[in-house]
Enzyme design. Structure first.
Site, mmCIF file in Angstrom:
data_model
loop_
_atom_site.group_PDB
_atom_site.id
_atom_site.type_symbol
_atom_site.label_atom_id
_atom_site.label_comp_id
_atom_site.label_asym_id
_atom_site.label_seq_id
_atom_site.Cartn_x
_atom_site.Cartn_y
_atom_site.Cartn_z
ATOM 1 N N TYR A 146 8.033 -2.518 -6.081
ATOM 2 C CA TYR A 146 8.377 -1.435 -7.009
ATOM 3 C C TYR A 146 9.041 -1.955 -8.274
ATOM 4 O O TYR A 146 8.794 -1.463 -9.364
ATOM 5 C CB TYR A 146 9.340 -0.451 -6.332
ATOM 6 N N LYS A 196 6.385 -8.103 8.219
ATOM 7 C CA LYS A 196 5.018 -8.648 8.248
ATOM 8 C C LYS A 196 5.146 -10.163 8.105
ATOM 9 O O LYS A 196 4.582 -10.780 7.194
ATOM 10 C CB LYS A 196 4.213 -8.007 7.095
ATOM 11 N N ASP A 228 2.187 -3.094 10.675
ATOM 12 C CA ASP A 228 0.919 -2.431 11.025
ATOM 13 C C ASP A 228 0.966 -1.845 12.432
ATOM 14 O O ASP A 228 0.566 -0.710 12.669
ATOM 15 C CB ASP A 228 -0.290 -3.383 10.824
ATOM 16 N N ASP A 252 8.280 3.358 2.089
ATOM 17 C CA ASP A 252 7.622 4.478 1.405
ATOM 18 C C ASP A 252 6.488 5.005 2.274
ATOM 19 O O ASP A 252 6.359 6.199 2.512
ATOM 20 C CB ASP A 252 7.089 4.013 0.040
ATOM 21 N N ASP A 256 6.430 8.573 4.954
ATOM 22 C CA ASP A 256 5.464 9.681 4.875
ATOM 23 C C ASP A 256 4.766 9.871 6.218
ATOM 24 O O ASP A 256 4.447 10.990 6.609
ATOM 25 C CB ASP A 256 4.403 9.424 3.788
HETATM 26 C C1 IPM Z 1 9.385 8.689 -2.453
HETATM 27 C C2 IPM Z 1 8.345 8.898 -3.526
HETATM 28 C C3 IPM Z 1 8.680 7.950 -4.665
HETATM 29 C C4 IPM Z 1 8.593 6.538 -4.134
HETATM 30 C C5 IPM Z 1 7.814 8.107 -5.913
HETATM 31 C C6 IPM Z 1 7.756 9.532 -6.385
HETATM 32 C C7 IPM Z 1 8.268 7.183 -7.018
HETATM 33 O O1 IPM Z 1 7.074 8.707 -3.047
HETATM 34 O O2 IPM Z 1 10.580 8.923 -2.716
HETATM 35 O O3 IPM Z 1 9.021 8.276 -1.341
HETATM 36 O O4 IPM Z 1 7.475 5.979 -4.060
HETATM 37 O O5 IPM Z 1 9.620 5.979 -3.794
HETATM 38 MN MN MN Z 2 6.990 8.270 -0.917
#
Ligand code: IPM
Ligand code: MN
Length: 366
Positions: A146, A196, A228, A252, A256
């Site tokens: 990032y 990893k 993974d 990240d 999700d």
């Molecule tokens: C999160 C989001 C952010 C990230 C984006 C919006 C920059 O996806 O907070 O997980 O990738 O960190």
């Molecule tokens: Mn995210």
């Protein structure tokens, strides 16, 4: 009497309407606890860009740094609207990442939590979930791909070319690991490092540092899991995890996936902690397609208030009471449209009615 300053960054899309519910809940806690919260609103995100020419204006920086904690709504507009904003000012590059940098919020805490009474929200089978879902992702938030150096251009062979670098120094790794060890100490004392190291040198260094630090936390059992295979095990046996720590990009993606396991990212508040002022936000986006209709789910925004009370103000009891209340609204069978299809025995409620129900549970239990 205690008094805290809280900066309010409502953001874009559904941000303002879910923030309204979070503030309602915060005001209720104020009444119950006697602690005062002084709220100050500040512009942030795509709307801030259209209004002021900046998605993270100087005035917002000032308000943030002079507050005790920040409640932040989601930011971003539709693809078409976002295209009207120059790339460097778009909310992700122009607001969120600079906010993290400015506040040095290196630790992102994402609790993946669902009461066993709500297991039908999860796409996983009941035999897999059993006693509900309860683990925490601790994600490093200021390093890795990032924030590494980036080049996009033409190489010596005349080909379009891109280079992004993944960098960490040992202090950066240590500080996030310490956060994770401390959280593990308060829970089951099992810490998974997601890595990893069969491919990446960065993971080798992370593993090395975790082994060194482990001597200071002899009670914590450390487990190493490849990133993974973690993705697989999160589906097959999520209860094998309690506290997981990992670098930025892994976190990240897997956080999700955590939202997917819960049935919705709408069920995942989060905390971004640093050595200055911490901020709290839902893990989901700004859902511009449903903005202004009073149908968005305020669970994660209200849950972010719970996380703020715990991590910034040490109000553990009040924090717990908010977590219990948001879960109870769902257990009582009330939910917003996004979760409605996931459960047959539910009554559809609007954003503000969901907030009202949380408030009345808090008042009943005070
Ligand atoms: C999160 C989001 C952010 C990230 C984006 C919006 C920059 O996806 O907070 O997980 O990738 O960190
Ligand atoms: Mn995210």
């Amino acid at each position: 009497m205690k008094k805290y300053k809280v900066a309010i960054l409502s953001g874009d899309g559904i941000g303002p309407e879910i923030m309204k519910e979070a503030i309602k809940v915060l005001k209720t806690i104020e009444m119950i606890s006697g602690v005062t919260f002084e709220l100050e609103e500040a512009d942030f995100g795509a709307n801030a860009y259209f209004k002021l020419g900046h998605s993270f204006p100087e005035k917002t920086k000032y308000i943030c740094i002079n507050s005790d904690a920040i409640l932040k709504g989601p930011v971003g507009l539709s693809y078409e609207e976002t295209k009207k904003i120059p790339i460097e000012h778009q909310p992700e590059r122009g607001a969120i990442l600079p906010l993290r940098n400015f506040l040095n919020t290196y630790a992102n805490i994402r609790p993946v939590y669902l009461s066993k009474y709500l297991s039908e929200f999860s796409p996983l089978k009941n035999e897999i979930i059993q006693d509900g879902i309860d683990f925490i992702i601790v994600r490093e938030l200021l390093g890795g791909l990032y924030f590494g150096e980036k080049t996009l251009g033409i190489n010596e062979n005349g080909k379009r070319y891109v280079k992004e670098t993944l960098e960490y120094d040992e202090d950066q790794i240590k500080q996030i690991l310490i956060v994770a060890f401390k959280i593990a100490m308060k829970r089951k004392k099992v810490l998974h490092h997601i890595h990893k190291s069969n491919v990446l040198k960065s993971s080798v260094l992370w593993n090395e540092i975790i082994e060194e630090l482990a001597e200071q936390y002899p009670e914590v059992e450390i487990k190493y899991q490849l990133v993974d295979s973690t993705a697989t095990f999160l589906c097959l046996n999520p209860s094998m995890f309690d506290v997981m720590v990992m670098e930025n990009m892994f976190g990240d993606i897997l956080s999700d996936q955590g939202g997917g396991i819960l049935g919705s990212l709408g069920l995942m508040p989060s905390a971004c902690l640093g050595d200055k002022v911490s901020y709290y936000e839902p893990s989901h986006g700004s859902a511009p397609d449903i903005a202004g209709q009073n149908i968005a789910n305020p669970y994660s925004m209200i849950g972010s208030v719970a996380m703020m009370l715990e991590y910034s103000f040490g109000m553990v009891k009040e924090s717990r009471s908010i977590w219990d209340a948001i879960q109870k609204v769902l257990i009582d069978g009330f939910c917003t449209q996004d979760l409605f299809n996931l459960n047959e025995n539910t009554t559809l409620v609007s954003t503000d009615v969901f907030g009202d129900k949380v408030v009345s549970i808090l008042l009943d239990n005070k």
